[in-house]
Design an enzyme around this catalytic site. Sequence first.
Site, mmCIF file in Angstrom:
data_model
loop_
_atom_site.group_PDB
_atom_site.id
_atom_site.type_symbol
_atom_site.label_atom_id
_atom_site.label_comp_id
_atom_site.label_asym_id
_atom_site.label_seq_id
_atom_site.Cartn_x
_atom_site.Cartn_y
_atom_site.Cartn_z
ATOM 1 N N ASP A 31 41.811 44.392 84.089
ATOM 2 C CA ASP A 31 41.724 43.113 84.132
ATOM 3 C C ASP A 31 42.938 42.378 83.615
ATOM 4 O O ASP A 31 43.852 43.129 83.217
ATOM 5 C CB ASP A 31 40.681 42.615 83.553
ATOM 6 N N HIS A 32 43.071 40.958 83.516
ATOM 7 C CA HIS A 32 44.198 40.366 82.998
ATOM 8 C C HIS A 32 45.467 40.976 82.257
ATOM 9 O O HIS A 32 45.106 41.396 81.176
ATOM 10 C CB HIS A 32 43.783 39.281 81.980
ATOM 11 N N HIS A 86 37.064 30.477 81.418
ATOM 12 C CA HIS A 86 36.483 31.650 80.777
ATOM 13 C C HIS A 86 35.896 31.482 79.395
ATOM 14 O O HIS A 86 36.132 30.264 78.852
ATOM 15 C CB HIS A 86 37.896 32.307 80.263
ATOM 16 N N GLY A 87 35.006 32.146 78.976
ATOM 17 C CA GLY A 87 34.376 31.996 77.651
ATOM 18 C C GLY A 87 35.708 32.236 76.736
ATOM 19 O O GLY A 87 36.532 32.850 76.712
ATOM 20 N N HIS A 124 36.650 34.289 88.355
ATOM 21 C CA HIS A 124 36.854 34.693 86.823
ATOM 22 C C HIS A 124 35.700 33.509 86.031
ATOM 23 O O HIS A 124 35.218 32.726 86.403
ATOM 24 C CB HIS A 124 38.180 34.646 86.469
ATOM 25 N N GLY A 125 35.557 33.985 84.815
ATOM 26 C CA GLY A 125 34.451 33.123 83.935
ATOM 27 C C GLY A 125 33.259 33.024 84.276
ATOM 28 O O GLY A 125 32.514 31.997 84.596
ATOM 29 N N ASN A 159 33.868 38.215 87.738
ATOM 30 C CA ASN A 159 34.090 38.852 86.313
ATOM 31 C C ASN A 159 33.238 37.969 85.409
ATOM 32 O O ASN A 159 32.985 36.749 85.212
ATOM 33 C CB ASN A 159 35.585 38.259 85.989
ATOM 34 N N VAL A 160 32.401 39.202 84.648
ATOM 35 C CA VAL A 160 31.645 38.862 83.539
ATOM 36 C C VAL A 160 32.010 39.387 82.280
ATOM 37 O O VAL A 160 32.029 40.489 81.926
ATOM 38 C CB VAL A 160 30.052 39.040 83.945
ATOM 39 N N THR A 196 31.500 37.104 78.550
ATOM 40 C CA THR A 196 31.026 36.785 77.581
ATOM 41 C C THR A 196 29.410 36.723 77.406
ATOM 42 O O THR A 196 28.909 37.052 76.355
ATOM 43 C CB THR A 196 31.151 35.020 77.378
HETATM 44 P P1 13P Z 1 33.703 35.062 80.948
HETATM 45 O O1 13P Z 1 33.918 35.615 79.565
HETATM 46 O O2 13P Z 1 33.562 33.625 80.691
HETATM 47 O O3 13P Z 1 32.316 35.489 81.550
HETATM 48 O O4 13P Z 1 34.802 35.290 81.845
HETATM 49 C C1 13P Z 1 35.172 36.694 82.057
HETATM 50 C C2 13P Z 1 36.661 36.914 82.706
HETATM 51 O O5 13P Z 1 36.766 36.129 83.731
HETATM 52 C C3 13P Z 1 37.353 38.153 82.356
HETATM 53 O O6 13P Z 1 38.490 38.058 83.314
#
Ligand code: 13P
Length: 306
Positions: free
Chosen positions: A82-83, A195-196, A231-232, A253-254, A256
């Site tokens: 990821d990122h 994003h969290g 994302h988020g 993407n999950v 938090t």
């Molecule tokens: P959340 O933590 O908001 O679920 O987002 C995760 C994310 O997008 C990681 O790339």
Amino acid sequence: MYKDTNSIVHTAWKSGIVVPGFNIPYLPMMAPVVNALRDCNSFGLIMVARLEWEKFESKSLLAIRDEYEKVKDVKHTRLHLDHVPVIDEDNQLVDYEAIIASALALGYESVMIDGSRLPLLENIASTAKIVKLARRYNVPVEAELGAVMGHESGPLPSYEELFVSKKGFTSPEEAKQFVVESGADWLSVAIGNIHGAISAVGRQQEKPKARIDLEQLAQLNRAAGIPLVLHGGTGIDPDYIHQAIKLGIAKINVGTAIRQPYERTLPQGIPAAQDAVYRTMVELLRHELQIENSVNMLFKQTHEVK
Ligand code: 13P
């Protein structure tokens, strides 16, 4: 035979189902995530972002890869990077090429380059470099255009202000140019998702309920012509998620949603924290994402499971 991550995501995109990616900021979270995917007959990506080994406890690309080798299930999981930002959430330049090259050499099966803090042409150029590198390994590349906020430590505008002003939202015209010129395989877009928080004070706070600008997403879907990534994924109303899947979101993407139960339960010991992750995962797969048995759809045509 082994079905690669890119064809799995493309099948999801064409079939109107979603491939979730789950972030692993603590190594013991990985086993319950894989177990829940298997028990629900679902498919998902096991992911690590650079900030998770820098600011949390996933240790390194190697440590994650080794843990993955212990617990993986090729019928239900693949490993995703990821990122990896070009400029990180603290405004520092990152040696993104070296990190992504190491991940590819270690066997990561898809990678993300995040040039979203750069101007458009520089984002295109950095992404194109990674696409060239990843092609040698036949590995797909996710890129980001627009600003999915939330990881920064400074104060953010209120969520309402952000949504109404469309601050940082991905522009369809730019998305079209970006996809053609960068060669990215999947595109992460900013359409109201955030994003969290990851700062020490924000980590356990409840995430604001995000909405999705479905009109903007429909335009992006037409303009980009490749699978889109949301994302988020934590805390978005499931109705928005299901409509977004119909409009081109093929990966969500999950992070938090599974990290907070782990951290909260950890004082009772790792097995209890793992159990909290497992239970949250089952709930997410069955009820929020509604992808129980997604394996049957994703591998239907070819039965290309190892
Ligand atoms: P959340 O933590 O908001 O679920 O987002 C995760 C994310 O997008 C990681 O790339």
